[in-house]
Design a protein around this motif. Sequence first.
Motif, short mmCIF file in Angstrom:
data_model
loop_
_atom_site.label_atom_id
_atom_site.label_comp_id
_atom_site.label_asym_id
_atom_site.label_seq_id
_atom_site.Cartn_x
_atom_site.Cartn_y
_atom_site.Cartn_z
N LEU A 91 46.45 -57.24 -17.42
CA LEU A 91 47.11 -56.85 -15.40
C LEU A 91 46.68 -55.72 -15.52
O LEU A 91 45.71 -55.52 -14.27
CB LEU A 91 47.88 -56.83 -15.27
N VAL A 92 46.65 -54.57 -16.18
CA VAL A 92 46.34 -52.94 -15.55
C VAL A 92 44.70 -53.53 -16.72
O VAL A 92 43.71 -53.09 -15.16
CB VAL A 92 46.98 -52.22 -16.56
N LEU A 93 44.05 -53.96 -17.09
CA LEU A 93 42.74 -54.07 -17.78
C LEU A 93 41.93 -54.78 -16.29
O LEU A 93 40.72 -54.46 -15.84
CB LEU A 93 42.36 -54.76 -18.31
N ALA A 94 43.02 -56.11 -15.94
CA ALA A 94 42.34 -56.92 -14.94
C ALA A 94 41.87 -56.24 -13.32
O ALA A 94 40.79 -56.39 -13.30
CB ALA A 94 42.79 -58.09 -15.00
N ARG A 95 42.76 -55.21 -13.25
CA ARG A 95 43.09 -54.42 -12.14
C ARG A 95 41.40 -52.91 -11.93
O ARG A 95 40.67 -53.24 -10.92
CB ARG A 95 43.91 -53.34 -11.62
N GLY A 96 41.79 -53.01 -13.57
CA GLY A 96 40.49 -51.88 -13.18
C GLY A 96 38.89 -52.81 -13.55
O GLY A 96 37.98 -52.30 -12.83
N LEU A 97 38.61 -54.08 -13.72
CA LEU A 97 37.47 -55.18 -13.29
C LEU A 97 37.50 -55.27 -12.09
O LEU A 97 36.43 -54.85 -11.46
CB LEU A 97 37.91 -56.32 -14.56
N GLN A 98 38.95 -55.41 -10.91
CA GLN A 98 38.50 -55.37 -10.23
C GLN A 98 38.61 -54.34 -9.03
O GLN A 98 37.74 -54.44 -7.69
CB GLN A 98 40.14 -56.12 -9.43
#
Length: 534
Positions: free
Chosen positions: A112-119
């Motif tokens: 989730l943290v990595l996906a939020r970074g992409l977001q």
Amino acid sequence: MMVHTAAHHSRGQVLPFRESLLAMLGVSFVTMLVALDQTVVGTALPTIVAELKGFELYAWVATSYLLTSVITVPIFGRLGDYYGRKPFVIVSIALFTGASALCGAAHSMLFLVLARGLQGIGGGMLVGTAFACIADLFPDSVVRLRWQVMMSSAFGIANAIGPSLGGFLTQYCGWRWAFYVNLPVGLLSLVFVWRYLPHIRHVMHQGRVKLDWVGALLIALALSALQLFVEWVAHDGLTPTVAALLVVSIASAAALLKWERTTAQPVLPLDMFRNRSLAALFALSVLGGFTMFSLLFYAPLLLQGGFGLSPRDAGLIVTPLVVFITVGSIVNGRIVTRVRNPNAMLYVGFVLMAVACFGAVLATRSMPRGLLMMFMMSGGLGLGFVLPNLTVFAQQTAGREHLGIATALLQSLRMIGGMVGTALTGTLITRMYAHGVQHALRSAGAVSWLEPMRDPQILVNLDAQRALVRQLAQAGFDGASLIEAAREALVGAIHMGIAVAMAVAVFSIWQCRRVPQVQITRAAEPASTPARAP
């Protein structure tokens, strides 16, 4: 792709009214996409952490997004100046929406943290380009202020419904829908932007544009190190590792300044900072972000944790703060073009923000809720006066060549001000609260219970609070009185933290004098060259 010279239609706009309206709807949906995500996710976060079991990464769900977005805003703001903004807006919507789907499908906190970074990369691209699209569509600053109300309204609506929508989706559909809700909004944004937003490219350079990748890398390094420093110093104090981050940030910033003086096409044009008016507006953006985010983050904690209000009641009191940003923007658009000195609106806005902070500092549990809502309304109106004027003043001062990067820098600096403000205010509140709780427990002979009461969330989470009161009672302590003492400590700490934000708002009033008088005229700027797909 067909290229033609844009004619400025009546009232200083590049497109006729219908096409302008449809293009602005696209930009407004983009604004709503980012604002809705920020407010909805915050409500769902406790449930997310409970299911994915990764409390140590709790703060990083927000930090990773903020970190990548702060870095990308100025970079893509500058690239939009070179290549036109429409391609970047389209890519950013697709990236943001796709990353939202990944967030909803997350199976662990790290994912989730990595996906939020992409977001956050998509969000930074959106903020860095979408805000400047309005100046492309409406070169006349008077007309621009009136159309800008649409975007402010979209932002206000998203902020108003976001917390309630986040709670509803989390409770009845599951937390994953706090991210999946972005998919239909993103698709709608993409359709409108692709179909109706013109591709306007300002011709500045002859020949091939050489991208300043070294400057972009140094911006990323300086801002990411600063973000991590602010985030970690609040929790760990000034350890050698944290101090090293500050050194890296300062060294990267110094290298950036040196590099940008010598490169032919800098991503960060330093001549903007030599412009007295722009430098003053950038400083006010940092100060405004400090006050705004401190109030937005800690007023709800004061109401729920300090005064014991339910999330619904606290949300009702805070709602005027976000709703009246839109009201203030509408009122500002009607007034600022009619007053002799438009700069006066900045003074009024920061005064109203200081009044809101003053009201929060004076707030007690017995203060009438109507009065609390009036103070929140004052803050919203103040932000509605300050935010659009900072943008329009900067766009008018920067000129066409630096329009995108000037607009993007305002947004980045506001986020940096908010980042620093919430961290410093949060550190002060955390330390003062812990000291107050420790004193109360020591007086009651219950120092061993400090750990479960160290986190102010115990005053918000009623189930955990009741369980702690029962455990204290079983141990022979008056749990209710200790909880009450913790509430008093939290109220005093938040009062002090928001008092710092009020002092910053007062300082901002004094700083407004550094902005040379801006004249908002009806004269349109020279026509640009839009490239429009058939």
